[in-house]
Enzyme design. Structure first.
Site, PDB file in Angstrom:
ATOM      1  N   GLU A  52     -18.003  26.823  33.264  1.00 49.54           N
ATOM      2  CA  GLU A  52     -18.887  27.647  32.417  1.00 49.54           C
ATOM      3  C   GLU A  52     -20.359  27.284  32.671  1.00 49.54           C
ATOM      4  OE1 GLU A  52     -17.653  27.801  28.300  1.00 49.54           O
ATOM      5  OE2 GLU A  52     -15.678  28.549  28.834  1.00 49.54           O
ATOM      6  N   GLU A  82      -8.753  28.564  31.416  1.00 47.11           N
ATOM      7  CA  GLU A  82      -8.783  28.287  29.970  1.00 47.11           C
ATOM      8  C   GLU A  82      -8.384  29.566  29.257  1.00 47.11           C
ATOM      9  OE1 GLU A  82     -12.230  26.409  28.212  1.00 47.11           O
ATOM     10  OE2 GLU A  82     -12.580  25.211  30.024  1.00 47.11           O
TER      11      GLU A  82
HETATM   12  O1  AHR Z   1     -11.507  24.291  25.557  1.00 47.93           O
HETATM   13  C1  AHR Z   1     -12.650  24.015  24.798  1.00 47.93           C
HETATM   14  C2  AHR Z   1     -13.938  24.457  25.493  1.00 47.93           C
HETATM   15  O2  AHR Z   1     -13.949  25.846  25.620  1.00 47.93           O
HETATM   16  C3  AHR Z   1     -14.132  23.968  26.918  1.00 47.93           C
HETATM   17  O3  AHR Z   1     -14.660  22.688  26.961  1.00 47.93           O
HETATM   18  C4  AHR Z   1     -15.117  24.973  27.455  1.00 47.93           C
HETATM   19  O4  AHR Z   1     -15.017  25.130  28.831  1.00 47.93           O
HETATM   20  C5  AHR Z   1     -14.779  26.240  26.698  1.00 47.93           C
HETATM   21  O5  AHR Z   1     -15.892  26.864  26.199  1.00 47.93           O
END
Ligand code: AHR
Length: 524
Positions: free
Chosen positions: A203, A333
């Site tokens: 990100e 994610e």
């Molecule tokens: O999974 C929690 C957070 O969510 C991670 O650290 C980040 O990459 C995302 O925004």
């Protein structure tokens, strides 16, 4: 559709699952014909689609995986044995580590060498708590060995340098007698570690450095070149994963893929990542993990089905620059992000995990499998104690979540080959009521995963195999008394799979899928 009452002898036997509450007429009205096109086959479902994510966040690592060698909790070299046994049973293929946002602030040298000499640092992203660095590179690879998973290492692009990442890779993978390789050996591991995936940032439009897409692409090229895997046995097999998606819809995906046709010996990537959480319509996440009603249930499932169009949208961009589909899409994610569990530290992202989340997981896994021509890896967030986890721990106690059971049911789909399925999904409110995916495993066995999201009506399914007679099916079904049923430390078996079986007549078989359930069956 043939009458349910007339064919009662053909109905599936759902051992231990109450069907009495379902009026026969309601089931009859909602009958769904499912045909498995067994003569055809689709893409291979990479087992890494069932991957996990573990970040230094709350008790995702400390307490959840790492308890230390002197802990009274049973452990092997500091890694808790109950969690290892649970994760082995779902055949976790790959674990992304150390973040997440944490990765772009992680300095690997803090996590090697004698435990007593490791520095205490702050975890600025997640509550500003002390990071003891007791769980570092060697502990991560030991954990992977214990559960039988591959490595997906995320290097620090935000606050690190290409040199720091290059040194980490040399430390981990060199089998030449360099100073760093000798240091690794002195720290207990003479052989190079195996790294299947290397994440080039996380990100980076946000917590990873607020970079414009163009700036990120330039940084990514440097990391892709210098962070080399030096083990000839692994060679070029390590897949480098660039950050996609972005804070303005798809701007990172567009920038990375636009650059990709110009890849050459000095830079390339083999994967592109996207993140997509199901949050309940607005930020910050506010929906409770239990104690919710049918409206919240339907809201979250409707939102999660958006994963399909997101993947189609990103895949369409990738197709423009990479029509041969060489670059894999990694959804590294995803999952439900709910309100913090009552009484928990909001920075630790602890949430309750209900039957609804299990159904949500099944719908996403089905979407990933249907996109297996492009989706090569996904990592649900997160494996232990954080967000939509597999297991939760509290001191010496551990409980398996409803989502865990979905991952266990879906093990046969790892490395299987898609078999096309045709069916009319029907409706529950404005959502498709039934979802189904089929695949043939590496042994040649045929598997069907079916989800009935309707919380009130059973799904009456009639299954047939195109061009051949079905003989029957058996497997397991996951349901529970309520959509918000959870497993707790005090009542850990509320949401658990039960056997399900169906025998065929005239080459077809019928199956009664309970309301709000997920089933996986071997079809003979
Ligand atoms: O999974 C929690 C957070 O969510 C991670 O650290 C980040 O990459 C995302 O925004």
């Amino acid at each position: 559709m043939s009458g349910l009452r007339g064919n009662i002898g053909l109905l599936a036997v759902l051992a231990g699952v109450a069907l009495g509450a379902v009026p026969a007429d309601a089931a009859e009205d909602s009958a769904t014909a499912i045909t498995l096109e067994t003569g055809k086959s689709g893409a291979k479902i990479e087992r890494d689609i069932f991957g996990q994510f573990a970040e230094h966040l709350g008790s995702g690592i400390y307490g959840g995986i790492w308890v230390g060698k002197d802990s009274p909790i049973a452990n092997v070299r500091g890694i808790r044995s109950d969690v290892v046994a649970a994760l082995k049973a779902i055949k976790v293929p790959v674990v992304r580590w150390p973040g997440g946002c944490f990765a772009d602030e992680y300095h690997w040298r803090n996590g090697i060498g004698p435990a007593a000499k490791r520095p205490a640092t702050l975890n600025g992203n997640w509550g500003g708590v002390i990071e003891p660095n007791s769980f570092g590179s060697h502990e991560y690879f030991d954990f992977l060995d214990q559960i039988g998973a591959e490595a997906y290492l995320s290097v620090n692009v935000g606050s690190g340098s290409p040199q720091e990442a290059a040194d980490w890779l040399e430390y981990l993978t060199s089998n030449s007698p360099t100073t760093l390789a000798k240091q690794r050996a002195a720290n207990g591991h003479p052989a190079p570690y195996r790294i299947k995936y290397l994440g080039l940032g996380n990100e980076n439009w946000g917590c990873g450095g607020s970079m414009s897409p163009e700036h990120y692409v330039e940084e990514m090229k440097l990391f892709s070149h210098y962070a080399r895997n030096l083990d000839p046995a692994q060679g070029a097999a390590m897949q480098r994963v660039a950050v996609g998606w972005g804070d303005k819809a798809s701007d990172y995906t567009e920038a990375v893929m636009k650059a990709w046709p110009g890849e050459h010996w000095a830079w390339s990537v083999e994967g592109l990542s996207i993140h997509n959480y199901t949050v309940g319509g607005k930020w910050p996440p506010h929906l409770p993990g239990s104690g919710f009603g049918e409206d919240d249930y339907a809201l979250l499932l409707k939102e999660t089905l958006g994963m399909d169009s997101l993947i189609s949208q990103e895949a369409a961009i990738m197709d423009r620059y990479d029509p041969a589909k060489k670059v894999g899409l990694m959804v590294d994610e995803w999952g439900a992000w709910l309100a913090p569990a009552p009484g928990s530290n909001p920075h630790f992202l602890v949430q309750e995990n209900s039957l609804r989340d299990a159904i949500l997981a099944s719908l996403n896994l089905n979407i990933f499998m249907r996109h297996a021509d492009r989706v090569r890896q996904t990592n649900i967030a997160q494996m232990v104690n954080v967000l939509q986890s597999m297991v939760m721990t509290d001191g010496p106690k551990m409980v398996l979540t409803p989502t865990y059971h979905v991952y266990k049911l879906y093990v046969p789909f790892q490395d299987a080959t898609l078999v096309p399925v045709s069916f009319e999904a029907g409706h529950y409110r404005d959502l498709p009521r039934i979802d189904a995916v089929a695949a043939r495993d590496t042994q040649g066995k045929l598997w069907l995963a079916v989800t009935n999201i309707d919380p009130n009506e059973a799904g009456h399914l009639t299954l047939s195999l195109a061009g051949t007679a079905a003989q029957g099916a058996s497997g397991q079904v996951l349901t529970a008394p309520k959509v918000d049923s959870i497993n707790s430390f005090g009542a850990p078996h509320v949401v658990e799979p039960k056997p399900i079986e169906a025998s065929a007549k005239d080459g077809k078989f019928e199956l009664m899928l309970p309301p709000k359930s997920v089933a996986v069956l071997e079809v003979r």
